[in-house]
Enzyme design. Structure first.
Site, PDB file in Angstrom:
ATOM      1  N   LYS A 193      14.927   9.654  36.768  1.00 51.31           N
ATOM      2  CA  LYS A 193      14.169  10.402  37.780  1.00 51.31           C
ATOM      3  C   LYS A 193      13.202  11.371  37.116  1.00 51.31           C
ATOM      4  O   LYS A 193      13.362  11.701  35.938  1.00 51.31           O
ATOM      5  CB  LYS A 193      15.122  11.156  38.699  1.00 51.31           C
ATOM      6  CG  LYS A 193      15.963  12.155  37.947  1.00 51.31           C
ATOM      7  CD  LYS A 193      16.985  12.769  38.860  1.00 51.31           C
ATOM      8  CE  LYS A 193      17.689  13.922  38.188  1.00 51.31           C
ATOM      9  NZ  LYS A 193      16.806  14.980  37.680  1.00 51.31           N
ATOM     10  N   ASP A 220      22.434  14.664  35.232  1.00 56.39           N
ATOM     11  CA  ASP A 220      21.659  15.280  34.145  1.00 56.39           C
ATOM     12  C   ASP A 220      22.482  16.004  33.078  1.00 56.39           C
ATOM     13  O   ASP A 220      22.102  17.104  32.650  1.00 56.39           O
ATOM     14  CB  ASP A 220      20.621  16.252  34.728  1.00 56.39           C
ATOM     15  CG  ASP A 220      19.606  15.573  35.632  1.00 56.39           C
ATOM     16  OD1 ASP A 220      19.767  14.373  35.909  1.00 56.39           O
ATOM     17  OD2 ASP A 220      18.660  16.242  36.066  1.00 56.39           O
ATOM     18  N   CYS A 265      18.943  20.273  40.327  1.00 55.46           N
ATOM     19  CA  CYS A 265      19.153  18.837  40.556  1.00 55.46           C
ATOM     20  C   CYS A 265      20.452  18.530  41.301  1.00 55.46           C
ATOM     21  O   CYS A 265      20.497  17.592  42.094  1.00 55.46           O
ATOM     22  CB  CYS A 265      19.039  18.083  39.241  1.00 55.46           C
ATOM     23  SG  CYS A 265      17.322  18.105  38.636  1.00 55.46           S
TER      24      CYS A 265
HETATM   25  C1  VGL Z   1      16.504  20.356  36.294  1.00 54.80           C
HETATM   26  C2  VGL Z   1      14.920  22.017  36.089  1.00 54.80           C
HETATM   27  C3  VGL Z   1      13.989  21.111  35.692  1.00 54.80           C
HETATM   28  C4  VGL Z   1      17.922  19.971  36.616  1.00 54.80           C
HETATM   29  C5  VGL Z   1      15.568  19.420  35.904  1.00 54.80           C
HETATM   30  O1  VGL Z   1      18.415  18.945  36.089  1.00 54.80           O
HETATM   31  O2  VGL Z   1      18.572  20.705  37.380  1.00 54.80           O
HETATM   32  N1  VGL Z   1      16.170  21.649  36.407  1.00 54.80           N
HETATM   33  N2  VGL Z   1      14.327  19.804  35.604  1.00 54.80           N
END
Ligand code: VGL
Ligand code: ZN
Length: 188
Positions: A86, A8, A127
């Protein structure tokens, strides 16, 4: 065989984004410097629909097809062989890259002969944590590259606690320098 998994590293998680992780962009040069040490590089994207229960917990972020969902512009993408999407449903958080809906990640890694996973990216306490715990459950030798991750820290100390939890679950914490050194020893 080992693989690098980049979690991410998207605009919305970097400073100026919709859900910025403090110093989120600081992981980019570190991750770029690691890519050449790996025969396989994979990256996940948080890839949400415009309406999802996930946005009851978080400000809207990483909406499919928007600039906020793109990789950070300085992340090297030429080495990324597969992108895992995802959080794509209306009812799932999709914190873990093993919940990707376009590929069965565990199966894919086993097919490729991967036994060791090096995890980097954002965010340590969500994540990265969920992906690491799933990787251990799936039986991979799992490393977390400590200077290549950053935490949201909704509560102070969340990132440190997450690292400790991952370590207690069997993850190996390693610096990017030690990853590079180990690689140089194999292929000078
Ligand atoms: C994430 C909060 C909400 C992450 C993703 O990538 O850690 N955190 N969505
Ligand atoms: Zn999300």
């Amino acid at each position: 065989m080992k693989a690098l998994l980049i979690v991410d590293v998207q605009n919305d998680f970097c400073p100026g984004g919709a859900l910025p992780v403090p110093e989120g962009d600081a992981v980019v040069p570190v991750i770029n410097s690691l890519m050449d040490a790996f025969p396989l590089v994979l990256a996940s994207k948080d890839w949400h629909p415009p309406q999802t229960v996930h946005f009851e917990k978080w400000p809207p972020h990483c909406v499919q097809g928007t600039p906020g969902a793109e990789f950070h512009p300085q992340l090297r993408t030429d080495k990324i062989q597969l992108v895992l999407l995802k959080g794509t449903g209306n009812r799932d958080d999709g914190y873990s890259a093993f919940e990707a809906t376009n590929v069965n990640l565990a199966e894919y890694l086993r097919q490729q002969g991967v036994t060791e996973l090096y995890i980097t990216g954002l965010a340590t306490d969500y994540c990265v944590r969920a992906t690491t715990l799933d990787a251990l459950r799936e039986g991979f030798r799992t490393y977390v590259v400590t200077d290549a991750v950053r935490a949201v820290n909704v509560n102070p100390g969340d990132g440190e606690r997450a690292l400790q939890e991952m370590q207690e679950a069997g993850a190996i914490l390693i610096s990017s320098e030690d990853v590079r050194k180990a690689q140089e020893a194999v292929a000078p």
